[in-house]
Design a protein around this motif. Structure first.
Motif, PDB file in Angstrom:
ATOM      1  N   ALA A   5       0.834  -1.205   0.000  1.00  0.00           N
ATOM      2  CA  ALA A   5       0.000   0.000   0.000  1.00  0.00           C
ATOM      3  C   ALA A   5       0.866   1.251   0.000  1.00  0.00           C
ATOM      4  CB  ALA A   5      -0.911  -0.001   1.209  1.00  0.00           C
ATOM      5  N   CYS A  21      -2.794   0.185  -4.014  1.00  0.00           N
ATOM      6  CA  CYS A  21      -2.455  -1.125  -3.465  1.00  0.00           C
ATOM      7  C   CYS A  21      -1.963  -1.993  -4.609  1.00  0.00           C
ATOM      8  CB  CYS A  21      -3.665  -1.759  -2.797  1.00  0.00           C
ATOM      9  SG  CYS A  21      -3.381  -3.443  -2.212  1.00  0.00           S
ATOM     10  N   CYS A  94      -4.849  -2.281   2.904  1.00  0.00           N
ATOM     11  CA  CYS A  94      -5.271  -2.971   1.697  1.00  0.00           C
ATOM     12  C   CYS A  94      -5.553  -4.430   2.041  1.00  0.00           C
ATOM     13  CB  CYS A  94      -4.166  -2.862   0.653  1.00  0.00           C
ATOM     14  SG  CYS A  94      -4.544  -3.651  -0.912  1.00  0.00           S
TER      15      CYS A  94
END
Length: 114
Positions: A5, A21, A94
């Motif tokens: 991320a 991400c 993420c």
């Protein structure tokens, strides 16, 4: 599956920010990719997710302000955040799911403050 991320930071209320991400590894097996967030003293909650078929889901608190999208050629999922509010301040994570296995990226801090 590995998730990386990026994109967090400090912004003022009303401003925008985009998180990214990047997925690597067995990305073909990913069924759902999304973003969760966790504020201090609170649980980790879903912000938005995008399914394999491209359909999306959003938390009520971010509908109309956040947009999740996917670049399949780069295996990157984006979270475009607009009209940010102080209550959006949190660590954003993420997430990806393959079958019954969940994967998490490292968190990225988003702080909305004047």
């Amino acid at each position: 599956v590995q998730l990386q991320a990026s994109g967090g930071g400090l912004v003022q209320p009303g401003e925008s920010l985009r998180l990214a991400c990047a997925a690597s590894g067995s990305t073909f097996s990913i069924a759902v990719t999304g973003w969760y967030r966790q504020a201090p003293g609170k649980e980790r909650d879903l912000v938005a997710r995008i399914n394999r078929d491209g359909s999306t889901n959003y938390a009520d608190s971010v509908k109309g302000r956040f947009t999740i999208s996917r670049d399949n050629s780069k295996n990157i999922v984006y979270l475009q955040m607009s009209s940010l509010k102080p209550e959006d301040t949190a660590v954003y994570y993420c997430h990806a799911r393959t079958g019954t296995t969940n994967y998490w990226g490292q968190g990225t801090q988003v702080t909305v403050s004047s």
